[in-house]
Design a protein around this motif. Sequence first.
Motif: not given
Lengths: 700, 415, 101, 162
Positions: A686, A688-689, A691-692, A695, D92, D96, D99-100, D103
């Motif tokens: 969560f 990390l979500i 953070v993204v 961003f 999941f 994520v 995505a990181v 990023m």
Amino acid sequence: MITVALLILLLPLLSFAIQIFFRKFIESKNGEWISIGIQLTTLGLAFYLFAVMIGHYDPHFRIEENVTWFNLGNFSLEMGILIDNISVIMLLVVALISSLVHIYSTEYMKGDIRFSRYYGFLGIFTFSMNGIVLANNFFMIYVFWELVGLSSYLLIGHWWEKNSAADASKKAFITNRVGDIGMFMGLMIIMTVLGTLNYQGVYTGIASGEWEGGIGTLFGGANPHTLLTWAGILLFMGAVGKSAQFPLHIWLPDAMEGPTPVSALIHAATMVAAGVYLTVRIFPILTPDAMATVAFIGGVTAFYAATIAITQNDIKKVLAYSTVSQLGYMIMALGTGAYVAGFFHLITHAMFKAGLFLASGSVIHAMHHALHDIKDHDTDAQDMRNMGGLKSKMPYTYLIFIVASLSISGIPFFSGFLSKDAILAGSWAYASTAHEGWLASMHMAWILPFFGFGAAVITAFYMFRLIFMTFFGESKRPDIFEKMHESPKAMTVPLMILAALSLFFFYTIPSINPFSTHGWFSHVIENPGTVVNFGSTFNLEHFEHANHEAHMPAMILSLIVATLGIGFATLVYLLKKVSAESLASKLGVLYKGSFNKWYMDEFYINGIIRPFLKGCDAVALFDMEYYDHYLINGAGRNTKKVSSGVGVADDLIVDGAVNFSGYIFQWLGWSLKFIQTGRIQNYLIFALIGVVAVFLLNAF
Amino acid sequence: MIESMANWFLSLTWFPQMELASVKLLSVLLVGAGLFAFIAVNAIVLVYVERKVSAFMQVRLGPMRVGPYGTLQTVADALKLLLKEDIIPTLADSILFRVGPFIILISAIVAFAAIPFSPTVTAADMSIGLYYIVSISSIVVVGIVMSGWASNNKWSLYGAMRSAAQIVSYEIPVGLTLLAVVAMAGSLNMNEIIIAQGGSSNLFHWIPLPLPNWYMFNNPFLFIAFFMYIIGATAEINRTPFDLPESESELVAGFMTEYSGIRWALFFLSEYANFTLVAFLTAVVFMGGWQSPFETIFAAKTSLLVLLALALAWTGYVKTKANRLSIYPLAIIGLSTIAAWLFPGFAIWITEPGLFWIAMKVLSLIFLLMWFRWTFPRLRVDQLMYVSWKVLMPIALFNLIGVATWMWLTGEIQF
Amino acid sequence: MGYIESYLALSAILFVLGLYTVSTRRNAVAILMGVELILNAANINFIAFSKFVTHSLDGHVVTIFVVMLAAAEAAVALAIVLNMYNNTGHINVDEANSLKQ
Amino acid sequence: MADLIFWLFWGLTVASASIVAFSKNLIYAVFSLLGTFIGVAAMYIFLNADFVAVTQIVIYVGGILVLLIFGIMLTNRITQTVISESSFQKMFGLTVVFAVLIMVLIPVLGHTWTNGEPMAFQETIHQIGTLLFTDYILLFEVASILLLGALIGAATLARKER
């Protein structure tokens, strides 16, 4: 020098720490020798200081070191070490007696269940006593004063399984508090007026007239000395408590519940002398009225306690009352201005009284073992009525008893003669120089020499009564007598040292005239006079002159009274020419009064404690019945009525809104609770979500 | 060495013109191959030596049948191992089972890169050579655990765990001991450590001793350190008396139990490679490496004469005691001596004296370690750990402080 | 070999793999392995920046400290894991929920 | 040629790290860490950090990896060679994490990082030593205390209750 003094102060604390914290390691391995070693080191250091002091041979020898303890606003408390002749001599006495008691206790306390604790407490006692002696200001002395009280409490209650010991320790502690409150008030007065508590600061402050004006005139109006008198008397109250002076003396005889070496160290030689020491330190600031108070309290104590000692049968009680009486002597000496004599008597008394106590301990020890051998657990080992004829069984103890008793009775060639004689001369001189005020008007001052000489007679009498009852005559309990034997070396050797120190020449050197008062002692200790500017009432030179004149008659008179007392005791108890019982029945009321300590304890219980408790009950009743019932609870009841009215409105309107929002959030929480899985890794994802998301928000 | 080798290649007329980097890579590969060859031959020789030494210790002959004095015995053994069937147990984890031996072998070979055989013959003369060797030899543990685990055999796993625990534990005292030397030398470079041991020893900087200034003679602390290093190193390479991980009587050869044929040969190879590595490291760190105890070539020649005399004496000893003639050492050394005196360029220890000296030192140390094997009984596990943690480590720490104090006293460092 | 981007990309990949390990593994030791990956990724960045950007060796020193910290962390964490195993018989972090509620 | 070796180690690092992250067999995961650590050490060498590289091998391979292997082996009942280990929230997490990665990679690849010529190879150990005992001395001392604390702490924690 300061370092040596600090070592002397702190080494016993180390001993305490070792004995208490490493008890398990050392208890079974002769751990007491750690304490003894430390104590002997302290003794050596004290000797070094003494040697340095004697090397100067200067009445004004003085080293002082001060550090700021803490600052409170614009006033600061200081800590410091003062080394002058008085403190060096006191240090030596404390160290010497403490060492001897340490050694003595190895045998006396052998096999005690709290052996290590006992040594630890001896250590902390010595530490705090040294602290009193080395303090250079009244606040520090007060701190160590309380510490001394604490260690006395701990040591008296050493055998706290016995109810009497536990009670005695509490009694000693509480009685001392009464005195200490006075002392604290005195400190506050001085602090408020002068802003300093350092001895020298206080003396110079008063001498330079700082007291006059400002708060100093609070009670006296134009006369600033009223408050100073009060300050002196209040400070002296500390001494009254600690030195067991007249109204507060009741704890000392009870304190005999502690182990006998403790009685010797604390309740004969050092701690009770702390009061005298304090009086010595406040001596320069005492006004004439305060001095008269001191003198009378001392005189009354000396005489009064002596009268009680006559009739006691417990060997330690006799010595206890004798101690109270002798302390009264010292206080009286200081009150009458015989400063040197008072302090001198403190020293000599410490030696012979410690000797007497330790010797009595030796007797008790022997009695105890004998009773243990015949499996008699009911007989009181301290009761003189069970003794008699011990001269043959315990020759060393007997000899030491004789020497110390001759000393306390004031027989020439012994130290007691020198100091006692000086005190009696001082009181004589005081009486003869009192020409003003109420002291002169009714010849009140002559009561003091009367008390002094009277007490001297009685002292000689009861001391020899004790010796005759214990060591002479037939044994009253042959079964015990059979089993008695002399105490071991560790007990007799300290006794011999103390007995030797009761001889005159230790104090008269370089002169060896047994009647001389011009030894090293009277050279290094000098009457400081007073710093209070009160005109002509007390004149030091005048007093010294009178003292000199009174010396010879007082000496002769004291010799006569001592002989009288001893002779009478011989008649009654050795030769049995006069029956003690018939004498007692003839004197009737006096005998009963003396035997029951003039009903002092009863007076306290019935006259003070019970009425006070009754008063408390009455106040409590008022508190419960009226104050609580009407004022507090009534207000409560009324508030309750008003509140219930408000409560209805509250329930409907305010709570309704609050509950509604509550429901909303409950529902929100319920719907969000599925996110909270308890798995940290989920949360990580969560985060990390998040953070993204941040961003992304930044990017677009 | 790589650099000079590459340049040498490029200076050859027949050599194809290539990028320097590629030539360097070629040199690296060549040196690696050379090291591998050295290790392989070394292992074969050492096995023979070990058998002979043990025979000598036990007053018997050892291998005598294959070749003169049995010299070809180990070659025959190696051939046998190569030709054996490659067995992988059914229940074993086949990937790890295959990879394990290679990790051990590679780490053993790679460590040799920093060993200075002589001032010029050093595969990679790094500024952190000693640290490099220590670090590379710690990889062995992973390989051992891998093979032990993959065998799926409890003896193997026990052996592997024991071995790992032992190596990890003994790395600490060994590292501390080496640290004392590094403090003394002020460098981690192997050649610099050797050069720092030049000259002759003198106690307290004023009493000359008739000894070379090797670190083992330099000061009392390093003298102790030398013995501690020998003990620790013996433990690190799992040799007797510290050979618990592969003790035949308890664990049926430990982590090697399930291995046979060529893979087992790899273990063997790497074991002897590590053995030699430790001997090299000891020689470099404590015994002056490639430095001659004598200063000149003349001295080297003279020493050859001394060796000749020793060989003669040895021959006579064997003749009288065992009633047989052993002229091979005499012949080899005699011929070399004559060759060295007549044609100085012929014998490599005259042109590269370092190679000779380090070989002598290494061989003596190898003999010493083999001697250990037939002298000391095996330790128990608890004794093993006790020695490492409670004996060697405190002494090593003390030594480190001692060396620092020594350096301060002799003025090598100032505060 | 000569481009900082290759190192940074490697670092990013290692970091992300470590993150994945940390967030999906159940086994505590495996999570530790993920942490080591993340630390290694950070170290590569330090060294790369020190070569290409700052031209000083401070990055090396910091890396050494990080490696040292990793060693300390691994030792303590494994001690905790062993304790957990002794007490519960498993080292699955998602089952370590005796403090729940 | 040298580039080839670089990319070889780069690939080794990524591949072994992927095994660490994705392998179902924990033993493979832990042993492939060896590849990651050695690959990273190689990266350090390409980055002129020889001392750090060797330190990486000593501490990570010789210390931490062995610790981790011991940790795995001591916390499982070993009956066969596979220690399978289930993961959760795989898809999941993968989404994520991907995505990181994107990023992170966007700025990494989209920015000009270099600042002049890269540092040429030099001997690092003396400079590192000097830095450690001058600028970073406090950190160094604190680190030593921390290590001591970790040593004692780990020993206390892992000890069996008496």
